[in-house]
Design an enzyme around this catalytic site. Structure first.
Site, PDB file in Angstrom:
ATOM      1  N   ASN A   8      38.889  46.434  39.400  1.00 14.79           N
ATOM      2  CA  ASN A   8      39.899  46.547  38.353  1.00 14.79           C
ATOM      3  C   ASN A   8      39.474  45.637  37.200  1.00 14.79           C
ATOM      4  O   ASN A   8      39.694  44.434  37.242  1.00 14.79           O
ATOM      5  CB  ASN A   8      41.267  46.129  38.927  1.00 14.79           C
ATOM      6  CG  ASN A   8      42.368  46.184  37.897  1.00 14.79           C
ATOM      7  OD1 ASN A   8      42.159  46.673  36.782  1.00 14.79           O
ATOM      8  ND2 ASN A   8      43.539  45.687  38.253  1.00 14.79           N
ATOM      9  N   TRP A   9      38.863  46.241  36.201  1.00 16.71           N
ATOM     10  CA  TRP A   9      38.371  45.437  35.070  1.00 16.71           C
ATOM     11  C   TRP A   9      39.519  44.946  34.176  1.00 16.71           C
ATOM     12  O   TRP A   9      39.291  44.165  33.251  1.00 16.71           O
ATOM     13  CB  TRP A   9      37.396  46.264  34.222  1.00 16.71           C
ATOM     14  CG  TRP A   9      36.074  46.517  34.857  1.00 16.71           C
ATOM     15  CD1 TRP A   9      35.680  46.170  36.132  1.00 16.71           C
ATOM     16  CD2 TRP A   9      34.947  47.175  34.257  1.00 16.71           C
ATOM     17  NE1 TRP A   9      34.389  46.578  36.350  1.00 16.71           N
ATOM     18  CE2 TRP A   9      33.907  47.194  35.221  1.00 16.71           C
ATOM     19  CE3 TRP A   9      34.699  47.755  33.015  1.00 16.71           C
ATOM     20  CZ2 TRP A   9      32.661  47.767  34.965  1.00 16.71           C
ATOM     21  CZ3 TRP A   9      33.470  48.320  32.763  1.00 16.71           C
ATOM     22  CH2 TRP A   9      32.450  48.323  33.724  1.00 16.71           C
ATOM     23  N   LYS A  10      40.699  45.459  34.402  1.00 17.12           N
ATOM     24  CA  LYS A  10      41.848  45.118  33.544  1.00 17.12           C
ATOM     25  C   LYS A  10      41.468  45.336  32.076  1.00 17.12           C
ATOM     26  O   LYS A  10      40.841  46.346  31.775  1.00 17.12           O
ATOM     27  CB  LYS A  10      42.327  43.693  33.850  1.00 17.12           C
ATOM     28  CG  LYS A  10      42.635  43.530  35.348  1.00 17.12           C
ATOM     29  CD  LYS A  10      43.412  42.302  35.683  1.00 17.12           C
ATOM     30  CE  LYS A  10      43.673  42.272  37.191  1.00 17.12           C
ATOM     31  NZ  LYS A  10      44.472  41.147  37.632  1.00 17.12           N
ATOM     32  N   HIS A  95      50.319  48.994  39.683  1.00 19.53           N
ATOM     33  CA  HIS A  95      49.750  47.643  39.718  1.00 19.53           C
ATOM     34  C   HIS A  95      50.818  46.617  39.328  1.00 19.53           C
ATOM     35  O   HIS A  95      51.670  46.897  38.478  1.00 19.53           O
ATOM     36  CB  HIS A  95      48.545  47.534  38.775  1.00 19.53           C
ATOM     37  CG  HIS A  95      47.825  46.235  38.948  1.00 19.53           C
ATOM     38  ND1 HIS A  95      48.239  45.082  38.313  1.00 19.53           N
ATOM     39  CD2 HIS A  95      46.752  45.896  39.714  1.00 19.53           C
ATOM     40  CE1 HIS A  95      47.436  44.078  38.691  1.00 19.53           C
ATOM     41  NE2 HIS A  95      46.533  44.556  39.533  1.00 19.53           N
ATOM     42  N   GLU A 165      48.820  43.973  47.371  1.00 15.42           N
ATOM     43  CA  GLU A 165      48.472  42.835  46.516  1.00 15.42           C
ATOM     44  C   GLU A 165      49.691  41.938  46.352  1.00 15.42           C
ATOM     45  O   GLU A 165      50.545  42.207  45.495  1.00 15.42           O
ATOM     46  CB  GLU A 165      48.058  43.320  45.122  1.00 15.42           C
ATOM     47  CG  GLU A 165      46.821  44.181  45.106  1.00 15.42           C
ATOM     48  CD  GLU A 165      46.187  44.159  43.710  1.00 15.42           C
ATOM     49  OE1 GLU A 165      45.061  43.677  43.591  1.00 15.42           O
ATOM     50  OE2 GLU A 165      46.834  44.588  42.754  1.00 15.42           O
ATOM     51  N   GLY A 231      39.808  42.000  40.951  1.00 13.47           N
ATOM     52  CA  GLY A 231      39.973  41.760  39.518  1.00 13.47           C
ATOM     53  C   GLY A 231      38.840  40.904  38.976  1.00 13.47           C
ATOM     54  O   GLY A 231      37.737  41.384  38.716  1.00 13.47           O
TER      55      GLY A 231
HETATM   56  P1  PGA Z   1      42.236  39.104  40.918  1.00 14.74           P
HETATM   57  O1  PGA Z   1      43.062  40.412  40.500  1.00 14.74           O
HETATM   58  O2  PGA Z   1      41.135  39.571  41.860  1.00 14.74           O
HETATM   59  O3  PGA Z   1      41.714  38.549  39.648  1.00 14.74           O
HETATM   60  O4  PGA Z   1      43.194  38.187  41.627  1.00 14.74           O
HETATM   61  C1  PGA Z   1      43.346  41.401  41.443  1.00 14.74           C
HETATM   62  C2  PGA Z   1      44.213  42.475  40.839  1.00 14.74           C
HETATM   63  O5  PGA Z   1      45.111  42.166  40.042  1.00 14.74           O
HETATM   64  O6  PGA Z   1      44.033  43.687  41.121  1.00 14.74           O
END
Ligand code: PGA
Length: 250
Positions: A8-10, A95, A165, A231
């Site tokens: 998940n590159w956000k 999400h 999550e 992430g």
């Molecule tokens: P993170 O994010 O690995 O930076 O904790 C995970 C996510 O929000 O999917």
């Protein structure tokens, strides 16, 4: 069985040029990892170009967030149908960061239904915001699962991925302990069976929340999961490659 690693590159990176560079590195790491299949979820604006450039079979593409209707008067939105047209095969739905902006369980359900009808694999994200001694988080997660699955035919359940999550573990320095994830996996599967019947035994569960190369191995061995939603460790090429190697060693 191959682990599934969803990146998940956000909202990273800032330019198409950097996205291409990150994708090249991700591709290299994915090619070297025999034990994992990789799903890349870039910002939607990069999706079509990255998928058009890619000729291999090792990586699939996902959208991070999309609207359930194909077209309509929804300024600023993109639809699941449009991301399917851009060659995405997966859709992250619900999400925590989208839920925090107001996405409801009902909207999540409509997106799951829409994704399945388009033959996109939903990656349904669930997870409580906080944990207390009284165990209310189980009820919270149960309700997220119940509403998301209300209109799903049992035959479709095995096609879904559920990414657990816990919000308190996202973007921090601590992932959840594998033993607790194991307990949560049993609970999630039990709930899916309760709401969708025996097909629920086949549902594939991922863990997300501060996954890195140090905690991934133990989580995969002991957490009763099929893979990860990653992430931060997925937008750093070096870190992602080491993470995949750690998964490979399990
Ligand atoms: P993170 O994010 O690995 O930076 O904790 C995970 C996510 O929000 O999917």
């Amino acid at each position: 069985m191959k682990a599934i690693v969803v990146t998940n590159w956000k909202m990273h990176p800032a330019t198409m040029r950097e996205a291409k560079r990150l994708f090249e590195a991700t591709k290299k790491a994915a090619d070297a990892a025999k034990g994992a299949s990789v799903v890349v979820a870039p910002p939607a604006i990069f999706l079509r170009e990255l998928s058009a450039l890619y000729r291999g079979k090792k990586i699939a593409f996902a959208v991070q967030h999309a609207h359930p209707e194909s077209v309509g008067a929804h300024t600023g939105e993109i639809s699941l149908a449009q991301v399917k047209d851009a060659r995405a095969q997966y859709a992250i739905i619900g999400h925590a960061e989208c839920r925090a902006r107001g996405e409801t369980n009902d909207e999540v359900r409509r997106k799951v239904v829409s994704a399945l009808s388009l033959k996109l694999t939903p990656i349904l994200c669930i997870g409580e915001k906080v944990r207390t001694q009284s165990g209310e988080h189980f009820e919270f997660v149960r309700e997220q699962i119940r509403t998301a699955l209300l209109e799903i035919a049992p035959a479709h359940i095995a096609k879904m991925l559920i990414a657990y999550e816990p919000v308190w573990a996202i973007g921090t320095s601590h992932a959840m302990p594998p033993r607790e994830m194991h307990e949560m996996s049993i609970f999630i599967r039990k709930m899916v069976v309760e709401f969708a019947g025996d097909a629920g035994h086949k549902v594939r569960i991922l863990y997300g929340g501060s996954v890195d190369e140090k905690n991934a191995g133990a989580m995969l061995r002991e957490g009763d999961i099929r893979g990860f939603l990653v992430g931060r460790a997925s937008v750093n090429a070096q870190e992602f490659s080491v993470l995949l190697q750690a998964i490979e060693a399990v």
